[in-house]
Design an enzyme around this catalytic site. Sequence first.
Site, PDB file in Angstrom:
ATOM      1  N   GLU A   1     -41.219 -66.176  13.437  1.00  0.00           N
ATOM      2  CA  GLU A   1     -40.668 -64.933  13.644  1.00  0.00           C
ATOM      3  C   GLU A   1     -41.277 -63.391  12.815  1.00  0.00           C
ATOM      4  OE1 GLU A   1     -38.715 -65.265  16.198  1.00  0.00           O
ATOM      5  OE2 GLU A   1     -38.692 -66.923  16.090  1.00  0.00           O
TER       6      GLU A   1
ATOM      7  N   GLU B   1     -30.424 -63.570  10.770  1.00  0.00           N
ATOM      8  CA  GLU B   1     -31.895 -63.600  11.178  1.00  0.00           C
ATOM      9  C   GLU B   1     -32.184 -64.521  11.848  1.00  0.00           C
ATOM     10  OE1 GLU B   1     -34.649 -63.033  13.444  1.00  0.00           O
ATOM     11  OE2 GLU B   1     -33.715 -61.255  12.199  1.00  0.00           O
TER      12      GLU B   1
ATOM     13  N   GLU C   1     -32.118 -67.616  20.159  1.00  0.00           N
ATOM     14  CA  GLU C   1     -33.901 -67.419  20.794  1.00  0.00           C
ATOM     15  C   GLU C   1     -35.004 -68.561  21.275  1.00  0.00           C
ATOM     16  OE1 GLU C   1     -35.393 -64.472  18.835  1.00  0.00           O
ATOM     17  OE2 GLU C   1     -33.858 -62.898  18.972  1.00  0.00           O
TER      18      GLU C   1
END
Length: 138
Positions: free
Chosen positions: A46, A87, A94
């Site tokens: 990420e 995050e 996601e």
Amino acid sequence: MQEPSSNELGLDPANESPFKGKTGLRRVWNALTYSLAGLKAAYLCEDAFRQEVILAALLIPAAFLLPVPWLGRGLMIASVLLVLIVELLNSAIEAVVDRVSLENHRLAKRAKDIGSAAVLVSLILVMAVWGCVLMEIA
């Protein structure tokens, strides 16, 4: 009226997951290794998480170097750590959405957009907290 049993509610811990049976130190050790694997995966996969780790690596030491009260310093550091937490959760959302389907769908977009908005709000919180604490020492 009698309350439903845990089995009637689908809350049978014995049949929930093969990973749920561990207890004591074994469970703690497994949780630690899963958590470290998650941090490693987020860092390697990420870009946004890597950028926020760099931000944290700069801001957290800065909070210790600035002449601010301990409460303000704690709030400054906590706000930065909150960005990393949000995050990580956004990245998990996601990943699950992408695992379910890679096709475009309005609900998948909504889930990803809401996760992204949560990250934005946490970054705004960092700016607000740091701004308020730094204005106190100016």
